[in-house]
Design an enzyme around this catalytic site. Structure first.
Site, PDB file in Angstrom:
ATOM      1  N   CYS A   1      -2.646   0.363   4.831  1.00  0.00           N
ATOM      2  CA  CYS A   1      -3.352   0.976   3.704  1.00  0.00           C
ATOM      3  C   CYS A   1      -4.868   0.965   3.914  1.00  0.00           C
ATOM      4  O   CYS A   1      -5.362   1.644   4.797  1.00  0.00           O
ATOM      5  CB  CYS A   1      -2.928   0.298   2.395  1.00  0.00           C
ATOM      6  SG  CYS A   1      -3.177   1.335   0.931  1.00  0.00           S
TER       7      CYS A   1
ATOM      8  N   GLU B   1       5.956  -3.789   3.718  1.00  0.00           N
ATOM      9  CA  GLU B   1       6.461  -4.960   2.976  1.00  0.00           C
ATOM     10  C   GLU B   1       7.036  -4.553   1.623  1.00  0.00           C
ATOM     11  O   GLU B   1       7.674  -5.367   0.939  1.00  0.00           O
ATOM     12  CB  GLU B   1       5.349  -5.993   2.778  1.00  0.00           C
ATOM     13  CG  GLU B   1       4.398  -5.739   1.633  1.00  0.00           C
ATOM     14  CD  GLU B   1       3.417  -4.598   1.858  1.00  0.00           C
ATOM     15  OE1 GLU B   1       2.705  -4.225   0.905  1.00  0.00           O
ATOM     16  OE2 GLU B   1       3.355  -4.069   2.990  1.00  0.00           O
TER      17      GLU B   1
ATOM     18  N   HIS C   1       3.286   0.928   2.737  1.00  0.00           N
ATOM     19  CA  HIS C   1       3.482  -0.521   2.690  1.00  0.00           C
ATOM     20  C   HIS C   1       4.848  -0.904   3.252  1.00  0.00           C
ATOM     21  O   HIS C   1       5.860  -0.820   2.550  1.00  0.00           O
ATOM     22  CB  HIS C   1       3.365  -1.033   1.248  1.00  0.00           C
ATOM     23  CG  HIS C   1       1.960  -1.079   0.751  1.00  0.00           C
ATOM     24  ND1 HIS C   1       1.179  -2.208   0.838  1.00  0.00           N
ATOM     25  CD2 HIS C   1       1.184  -0.127   0.180  1.00  0.00           C
ATOM     26  CE1 HIS C   1      -0.024  -1.962   0.329  1.00  0.00           C
ATOM     27  NE2 HIS C   1      -0.043  -0.700  -0.071  1.00  0.00           N
TER      28      HIS C   1
END
Length: 361
Positions: free
Chosen positions: A245, A332, A330
């Site tokens: 990001c 995660e 993302h």
């Protein structure tokens, strides 16, 4: 009691306060999040610093707040706008209601708002400043400071060096506003993680003897952090890098690319991304307005490897010679799908390859 969201362009949206009523107008950049779940992670994601979040799903708060899904120890959103707010929690892990949690941290919540109308306005005009007020006459948006002119990183980054877990590989995570799930994901693939402040010197990071560097997510315009670009480039020339990001945007800037602001950004848990090498589409979790400009990659050594299916914006880059994984989304997740969690395993493979090269050099 009635309250209002007043946008920078003059639009007014009526609602009702839930919990406390702000004594003064509450200012922020108004953005929208499209996920059906994940409001707890959104509230505590540092990337939302300085923003008023409009949740598009019609009912928010029904499963309450638990002790597991926090992405940081405090919430970072400036304010919250919903269509309907559940005042009860219907989940066995809940320890608080949605509204009680916001009230605890003095974050204003405006419910019964026509969120579809707000989102349609943002999609038409673009993200803009706004204020949550008791009376529209209170709004003072002629003095609104755009998020591009705000330095937000120093309000979310750690101020000390902290190490988490043990593992075969040591990753130094530069904290521009990282999510807890990133550390958890790195730990799951065998990494010890040392988190350092966003302005940590190259010499200090080198002294920690990392196997790899993680450039984290975070809030605001990456151009506010241009002072740190020489350090990022120096690190990228020496260590394997995983950038997510904001970290991805900073990496692009460090090598001479440009960034730009999308009209209304990507914030949700259902963003489709295509892998240009494998020709496969997978779903991702995203939270950003700024992107790396594809047209500026020429001469940087980077090429786009992932694109957003909807608007063709750059979602990831690889370097022609350096061990770098750089993505806009993302991996995660939290909230969102885990379709791209393999990127953490790929990062470990990069660190292992570099380690083996050093051994046999």
């Amino acid at each position: 009691m009635k309250g209002y969201l007043v946008l920078e362009k003059g639009d007014q949206f009526e609602g009702n306060w839930v919990g406390q009523i702000p004594a003064e107008p509450l200012e922020g950049e108004v953005v929208f999040f499209t996920g059906m779940t994940g409001y707890q992670e959104v509230l505590t994601d540092p990337s939302f610093k300085g923003q008023i979040v409009v949740f598009t799903y019609p009912l928010i708060g029904n499963y309450g707040i638990n002790e597991i899904d926090f992405e940081s120890v405090i919430p970072h959103v400036s304010g919250v706008i919903v269509s309907e707010c559940s005042l009860e929690s219907h989940h066995y892990e809940a320890v608080s209601t949605f509204s009680a949690y916001l009230q605890k941290w003095n974050i204003p919540l405006l419910a019964n708002v026509d969120t579809r109308a707000v989102v349609k306005r943002i999609r038409t005009t673009g993200v803009m400043g706004g204020q949550m007020v008791v009376d529209p006459e209170q709004a003072t948006l002629d003095h609104y400071t755009p998020i591009e002119e705000k330095m937000l990183t120093n309000g979310v980054s750690t101020t000390k060096i902290e190490t988490y877990g043990t593992g075969l590989y040591h990753v130094v995570l530069i904290d521009f506003g990282y999510k807890k799930s990133i550390v958890t994901s790195l730990s799951h693939v065998g990494c010890k993680v040392t988190v350092v402040p966003y302005n940590t010197s190259y010499e200090t990071i080198k002294s920690l003897k990392p196997d790899g560097i993680m450039l984290s997510n975070g809030p605001g315009d990456p151009m506010q952090l241009t002072f740190y670009l020489p350090v990022i480039k120096k690190l990228a020339l020496k260590y394997p890098i995983l950038a997510i990001c904001l970290g991805h945007q900073l990496l692009g800037l460090a090598f001479g690319a440009n960034t730009k602001k999308l009209k209304f950004g990507h914030r949700g848990a259902n963003q489709p991304v295509i892998d240009l090498v494998k020709k496969k589409v997978f779903m991702t979790s995203q939270n950003h307005t700024f992107i790396v400009d594809d047209s500026s990659l020429t001469g940087t050594g980077f090429s786009a490897t992932y694109l957003n299916v909807n608007d063709k914006s750059v979602e990831g880059m690889t370097h022609e010679s350096l061990p770098i994984i750089s993505v806009q989304f993302h991996p995660e997740a939290h909230p969102g799908p885990s379709d791209s969690s393999w990127l953490f395993t790929d990062f470990v493979s990069l660190m292992n390859s570099v380690r083996r090269e050093k051994v046999y050099a």
